[in-house]
Design a protein around this motif. Sequence first.
Motif, PDB file in Angstrom:
ATOM      1  N   ARG A   1       0.611  -1.204  -0.047  1.00 27.80           N
ATOM      2  CA  ARG A   1      -0.017   0.072  -0.203  1.00 27.80           C
ATOM      3  C   ARG A   1       1.057   1.298   0.030  1.00 27.80           C
ATOM      4  NH1 ARG A   1      -3.432  -2.232   4.986  1.00 27.80           N
ATOM      5  NH2 ARG A   1      -4.559  -3.748   3.964  1.00 27.80           N
ATOM      6  N   ASP A   2       0.391   2.190  -0.576  1.00 23.28           N
ATOM      7  CA  ASP A   2       1.006   3.542  -0.638  1.00 23.28           C
ATOM      8  C   ASP A   2       0.589   4.282   0.724  1.00 23.28           C
ATOM      9  OD1 ASP A   2       2.339   3.397  -2.947  1.00 23.28           O
ATOM     10  OD2 ASP A   2       0.540   4.237  -4.027  1.00 23.28           O
ATOM     11  N   ILE A   3       1.787   4.234   1.813  1.00 20.62           N
ATOM     12  CA  ILE A   3       1.404   4.905   3.059  1.00 20.62           C
ATOM     13  C   ILE A   3       2.251   6.204   3.004  1.00 20.62           C
ATOM     14  CG2 ILE A   3       1.638   4.739   5.526  1.00 20.62           C
ATOM     15  CD1 ILE A   3      -0.107   2.790   4.356  1.00 20.62           C
ATOM     16  N   PRO A   4       1.460   7.357   3.188  1.00 21.59           N
ATOM     17  CA  PRO A   4       2.261   8.667   3.087  1.00 21.59           C
ATOM     18  C   PRO A   4       3.387   8.714   4.191  1.00 21.59           C
ATOM     19  CG  PRO A   4       0.032   9.089   3.794  1.00 21.59           C
ATOM     20  CD  PRO A   4       0.152   7.437   3.321  1.00 21.59           C
ATOM     21  N   ALA A   5       4.349   9.791   4.004  1.00 23.00           N
ATOM     22  CA  ALA A   5       4.857   9.904   5.304  1.00 23.00           C
ATOM     23  C   ALA A   5       4.955  11.419   5.273  1.00 23.00           C
ATOM     24  CB  ALA A   5       6.497   9.522   4.733  1.00 23.00           C
ATOM     25  N   VAL A   6       5.039  11.566   6.592  1.00 22.47           N
ATOM     26  CA  VAL A   6       4.784  13.200   7.104  1.00 22.47           C
ATOM     27  C   VAL A   6       5.827  13.246   8.211  1.00 22.47           C
ATOM     28  CG1 VAL A   6       2.589  13.780   6.235  1.00 22.47           C
ATOM     29  CG2 VAL A   6       3.035  12.735   8.421  1.00 22.47           C
ATOM     30  N   ARG A   7       6.486  14.603   8.357  1.00 24.96           N
ATOM     31  CA  ARG A   7       7.197  15.042   9.410  1.00 24.96           C
ATOM     32  C   ARG A   7       6.257  16.188  10.023  1.00 24.96           C
ATOM     33  NH1 ARG A   7      12.164  18.278   8.071  1.00 24.96           N
ATOM     34  NH2 ARG A   7      12.132  19.405  10.138  1.00 24.96           N
ATOM     35  N   VAL A   8       5.805  15.876  11.207  1.00 26.69           N
ATOM     36  CA  VAL A   8       4.854  16.748  12.091  1.00 26.69           C
ATOM     37  C   VAL A   8       5.719  17.288  13.181  1.00 26.69           C
ATOM     38  CG1 VAL A   8       2.793  16.843  13.331  1.00 26.69           C
ATOM     39  CG2 VAL A   8       3.211  15.354  11.395  1.00 26.69           C
ATOM     40  N   PHE A   9       5.562  18.640  13.451  1.00 26.66           N
ATOM     41  CA  PHE A   9       6.042  19.119  14.675  1.00 26.66           C
ATOM     42  C   PHE A   9       4.700  19.805  15.552  1.00 26.66           C
ATOM     43  CE2 PHE A   9       7.797  23.250  16.465  1.00 26.66           C
ATOM     44  CZ  PHE A   9       8.733  22.751  17.068  1.00 26.66           C
ATOM     45  N   VAL A  10       4.780  19.396  16.614  1.00 27.55           N
ATOM     46  CA  VAL A  10       3.749  19.570  17.704  1.00 27.55           C
ATOM     47  C   VAL A  10       4.175  20.675  18.739  1.00 27.55           C
ATOM     48  CG1 VAL A  10       2.205  18.924  19.298  1.00 27.55           C
ATOM     49  CG2 VAL A  10       2.869  17.404  17.329  1.00 27.55           C
ATOM     50  N   ILE A  11       3.372  21.532  18.789  1.00 25.21           N
ATOM     51  CA  ILE A  11       3.654  22.604  19.938  1.00 25.21           C
ATOM     52  C   ILE A  11       2.314  22.511  20.915  1.00 25.21           C
ATOM     53  CG2 ILE A  11       4.069  25.279  20.335  1.00 25.21           C
ATOM     54  CD1 ILE A  11       4.756  25.487  17.344  1.00 25.21           C
ATOM     55  N   ASP A  12       2.665  22.295  22.174  1.00 24.47           N
ATOM     56  CA  ASP A  12       1.509  22.481  23.243  1.00 24.47           C
ATOM     57  C   ASP A  12       1.830  23.606  24.020  1.00 24.47           C
ATOM     58  OD1 ASP A  12      -0.078  22.031  25.227  1.00 24.47           O
ATOM     59  OD2 ASP A  12       1.045  20.383  25.981  1.00 24.47           O
ATOM     60  N   GLU A  13       1.007  24.568  23.796  1.00 18.56           N
ATOM     61  CA  GLU A  13       1.140  26.197  24.721  1.00 18.56           C
ATOM     62  C   GLU A  13       0.476  25.892  25.779  1.00 18.56           C
ATOM     63  OE1 GLU A  13       2.148  28.972  21.165  1.00 18.56           O
ATOM     64  OE2 GLU A  13       0.072  28.409  21.114  1.00 18.56           O
ATOM     65  N   GLY A  14      -0.134  24.837  26.469  1.00 18.58           N
ATOM     66  CA  GLY A  14      -0.952  24.802  27.457  1.00 18.58           C
ATOM     67  C   GLY A  14      -2.423  24.913  27.217  1.00 18.58           C
ATOM     68  N   TYR A  15      -2.642  26.125  26.338  1.00 16.19           N
ATOM     69  CA  TYR A  15      -4.100  26.324  25.753  1.00 16.19           C
ATOM     70  C   TYR A  15      -4.390  26.016  24.443  1.00 16.19           C
ATOM     71  CZ  TYR A  15      -1.853  30.625  24.314  1.00 16.19           C
ATOM     72  OH  TYR A  15      -1.097  31.457  23.920  1.00 16.19           O
ATOM     73  N   ASN A  16      -3.345  26.090  23.732  1.00 12.15           N
ATOM     74  CA  ASN A  16      -3.491  25.655  22.350  1.00 12.15           C
ATOM     75  C   ASN A  16      -2.463  24.470  21.852  1.00 12.15           C
ATOM     76  OD1 ASN A  16      -4.840  27.739  21.463  1.00 12.15           O
ATOM     77  ND2 ASN A  16      -3.154  29.102  20.715  1.00 12.15           N
ATOM     78  N   LEU A  17      -2.875  23.602  21.000  1.00  8.47           N
ATOM     79  CA  LEU A  17      -2.364  22.420  20.658  1.00  8.47           C
ATOM     80  C   LEU A  17      -2.194  22.483  18.938  1.00  8.47           C
ATOM     81  CD1 LEU A  17      -0.766  19.899  21.092  1.00  8.47           C
ATOM     82  CD2 LEU A  17      -3.020  18.678  20.418  1.00  8.47           C
ATOM     83  N   THR A  18      -0.876  22.781  18.533  1.00  6.53           N
ATOM     84  CA  THR A  18      -0.638  23.209  17.300  1.00  6.53           C
ATOM     85  C   THR A  18       0.232  21.969  16.515  1.00  6.53           C
ATOM     86  OG1 THR A  18      -0.823  25.371  17.714  1.00  6.53           O
ATOM     87  CG2 THR A  18       0.062  24.728  15.544  1.00  6.53           C
ATOM     88  N   LEU A  19      -0.415  21.592  15.378  1.00  7.03           N
ATOM     89  CA  LEU A  19       0.453  20.249  14.565  1.00  7.03           C
ATOM     90  C   LEU A  19       0.735  21.301  13.281  1.00  7.03           C
ATOM     91  CD1 LEU A  19      -1.493  18.462  16.461  1.00  7.03           C
ATOM     92  CD2 LEU A  19      -1.361  16.885  14.635  1.00  7.03           C
ATOM     93  N   GLN A  20       2.052  21.048  12.697  1.00  2.00           N
ATOM     94  CA  GLN A  20       2.264  21.537  11.638  1.00  2.00           C
ATOM     95  C   GLN A  20       3.036  20.740  10.710  1.00  2.00           C
ATOM     96  OE1 GLN A  20       5.705  24.518  11.786  1.00  2.00           O
ATOM     97  NE2 GLN A  20       4.686  25.636   9.917  1.00  2.00           N
ATOM     98  N   ASN A  21       2.707  20.429   9.647  1.00  2.00           N
ATOM     99  CA  ASN A  21       3.406  19.380   8.465  1.00  2.00           C
ATOM    100  C   ASN A  21       4.457  20.130   7.905  1.00  2.00           C
ATOM    101  OD1 ASN A  21       4.073  17.976   6.533  1.00  2.00           O
ATOM    102  ND2 ASN A  21       2.246  17.479   5.763  1.00  2.00           N
ATOM    103  N   GLN A  22       5.933  19.692   8.379  1.00  2.00           N
ATOM    104  CA  GLN A  22       6.967  20.429   8.183  1.00  2.00           C
ATOM    105  C   GLN A  22       7.775  19.522   6.960  1.00  2.00           C
ATOM    106  OE1 GLN A  22       9.261  20.740  11.649  1.00  2.00           O
ATOM    107  NE2 GLN A  22       8.616  22.688  11.953  1.00  2.00           N
ATOM    108  N   GLY A  23       6.922  18.502   6.282  1.00  2.00           N
ATOM    109  CA  GLY A  23       7.483  18.007   5.348  1.00  2.00           C
ATOM    110  C   GLY A  23       6.840  16.552   4.917  1.00  2.00           C
ATOM    111  N   GLY A  24       6.991  16.030   3.799  1.00  2.07           N
ATOM    112  CA  GLY A  24       6.673  14.651   3.506  1.00  2.07           C
ATOM    113  C   GLY A  24       5.393  14.955   2.365  1.00  2.07           C
TER     114      GLY A  24
END
Length: 129
Positions: A38-61
Amino acid sequence: MQNTSAVSELVGTLILIAIISGAVGIVAVAILSQPVPRDIPAVRVFVIDEGYNLTLQNQGGDTLPPGTYRILVNSADRTADFTPPPSVTPFMIGQTLTLTPVTGVRSVTLVYQGEDISEGVVLFSKNFE
């Protein structure tokens, strides 16, 4: 007198060898072949937990098409709570997804659930404990 030695034994032996070789080849292909991976995508994710916000950013893939991924926060599906909505937003390079408000984040998991993958594949997981 003519030499009339029969070659039918030799021809029969060669035909039998050819049939057996073909049968062994077919059985080997049936047993040893595997389905197309199967074609499984590859992603590089950066997670920021600021205590009240949770942010996921796709940094590549690869880009994850809308509706093919789920985001689990503390093992609970919180995909629908992120902005912009992942159900209509492709998760491409540079794209950020934010969950607000959120407290007590212990883990974040990004699960891919594309075509022919009903059980889902974990693409990214992070524990904060």
